[in-house]
Design a protein around this motif. Structure first.
Motif, PDB file in Angstrom:
ATOM      1  N   THR A 145       0.868  -1.173   0.000  1.00 34.21           N
ATOM      2  CA  THR A 145       0.000   0.000   0.000  1.00 34.21           C
ATOM      3  C   THR A 145       0.906   1.224   0.000  1.00 34.21           C
ATOM      4  N   PRO A 148      -0.353   4.628   2.877  1.00 36.57           N
ATOM      5  CA  PRO A 148      -1.119   4.149   4.031  1.00 36.57           C
ATOM      6  C   PRO A 148      -1.525   5.287   4.960  1.00 36.57           C
ATOM      7  N   GLY A 258       5.652   3.156   1.988  1.00 33.98           N
ATOM      8  CA  GLY A 258       4.387   2.430   2.038  1.00 33.98           C
ATOM      9  C   GLY A 258       4.390   1.434   3.174  1.00 33.98           C
ATOM     10  N   ASP A 264      -2.289  -7.716   2.219  1.00 29.73           N
ATOM     11  CA  ASP A 264      -1.824  -7.294   0.899  1.00 29.73           C
ATOM     12  C   ASP A 264      -1.316  -8.484   0.091  1.00 29.73           C
TER      13      ASP A 264
END
Length: 375
Positions: A145, A148, A258, A264
């Motif tokens: 991500t 975040p 990230g 994920d």
């Protein structure tokens, strides 16, 4: 190039649906009746990854030590705290297991053949298995991500809890001037803040304890384990499993780039599942639940979706939770309105219960009852 991405995705899909749970190897787990006292279950589960709970002669889900501790209940039975989840066959694929992990927020799933329990698989087990495949050679940057939710060192714990609740997350990087200073998790707040202030059930919602004076920097984990965007998935999975962590901040130098979480990594595995049938689930009101209750409700919805998807094919399930002021032993009176739209048309059910889980379970039971009456 777009064509290359499509080829890689197709290869991932074929790989995920080609590896069965039996190929990964099942983990031994004891089967216990749902009537087993919680205290007894807690002692048993300390020696194994999970327990398989048997109700009405068939496995209906698993209990881990984490599940029991998070329930905060000392009395009652295994069935009282069980989240019902789909039970998979040994021929099911890692993609099937990943879909259950994501849908139910559980870390283990029971494996059975004709209602005979054979063992369990865990999210760590499945990820470790896939890390040995081509999936493990891919880069973190493909799954992380990139933007975040973040917090600052001087932010209050109360505001962090509000953020976690709003975003439905359980951890966040701590950043100052774009540089990573640490990481804070819901677990940090329970273990570090809790003992000092004698927190009780319900405190995490910010309803009973004022936390304005406690700052992130007081309880955050400094110098957390990190990785880079170019690290391999295999390396990251190895760290997560070895250190028993669920997320790793991704850095470029000392700047936050990230975060990569188990979810994920499970998501592309679950998306590779052959979804020729199934229900699309839309739920309102889950953001108002504490993590334990939310996990139980999501597990019940995932189990219903899996079962009805096999029976009815594609469709949509809409669930809305609303809450009343009445309480019984910290359980709110909850109303669940459920609507299932599928090949038999639209079916609706309404149920009330003490606590979200009981209400949702009863509403879904009513939906099944109505479906059985339709031609």
């Amino acid at each position: 190039m777009p064509t290359t991405n499509v080829i890689n995705h197709c290869h991932l899909r074929l790989s995920m649906n080609d590896i069965s749970l039996a190929d990964c190897g099942l983990l031994a787990a004891e089967a216990i009746p749902g009537s087993t006292p919680i205290a007894v279950a807690l002692e048993k589960v300390k020696q194994q990854p999970a327990l398989i709970v048997i109700e009405d002669g068939k496995p209906t889900g698993t209990l881990t030590e984490r599940d029991i501790v998070r329930s905060r209940l000392e009395q009652g039975t295994a069935s009282d705290i069980l989240t019902h989840t789909p039970v998979l066959s040994p021929k099911a694929t890692v993609a099937d297991a990943a879909a259950v992990f994501l849908g139910s927020q559980k870390k283990s799933v029971a494996i059975a053949d004709r209602n005979k329990p054979l063992g369990v698989v865990t999210d760590d087990h499945v990820l470790s298995c896939m890390a040995k495949e081509d999936f493990g050679k891919r880069k973190v940057k493909h799954f992380m991500t990139a933007k975040p939710a973040i917090v600052t060192p001087d932010q209050s714990i109360g505001s962090v809890l509000a953020l976690f609740r709003h975003k439905n997350i359980s951890r966040a990087p701590v950043v100052l001037d774009k540089k990573l200073e640490g990481i804070i998790t819901l677990h940090d707040m329970v273990t570090k803040y809790g003992p000092q202030h004698k927190m009780r059930k319900g405190d995490l919602a910010g309803e009973k304890v004022k936390m304005a004076k406690v700052r992130v920097k007081d309880i955050m984990t400094r110098q957390p384990i990190t990785c880079t965007p170019d690290d391999t998935v295999q390396k990251v999975i190895g760290i997560m499993v070895d250190k028993s962590i669920t997320a790793i901040p991704v850095v470029d130098g000392d700047l936050l780039a990230g975060i990569i979480t188990k979810h994920d990594l499970l998501r592309p595995l679950a998306e590779a599942k052959d979804t020729t049938s199934g229900l699309e689930v839309e739920a309102q009101g889950l953001q108002d639940l504490d993590p334990f209750e939310r996990s139980r409700v999501q597990g019940e919805l995932a189990s219903f979706s899996d079962d009805m998807g096999r029976r009815e094919g594609e469709g949509r399930l809409r669930v809305k939770l609303s809450f009343f002021k009445e309480h019984v032993k910290e359980k709110r009176l909850t109303r669940t309105q459920a609507t299932l739209t599928g090949k038999k048309g639209k079916v609706q059910a309404d149920a009330k219960g003490w606590g979200p889980y009981a209400s949702v379970k009863e509403a879904l039971k009513n939906l099944k009852r109505q479906l059985s009456r339709k031609p």
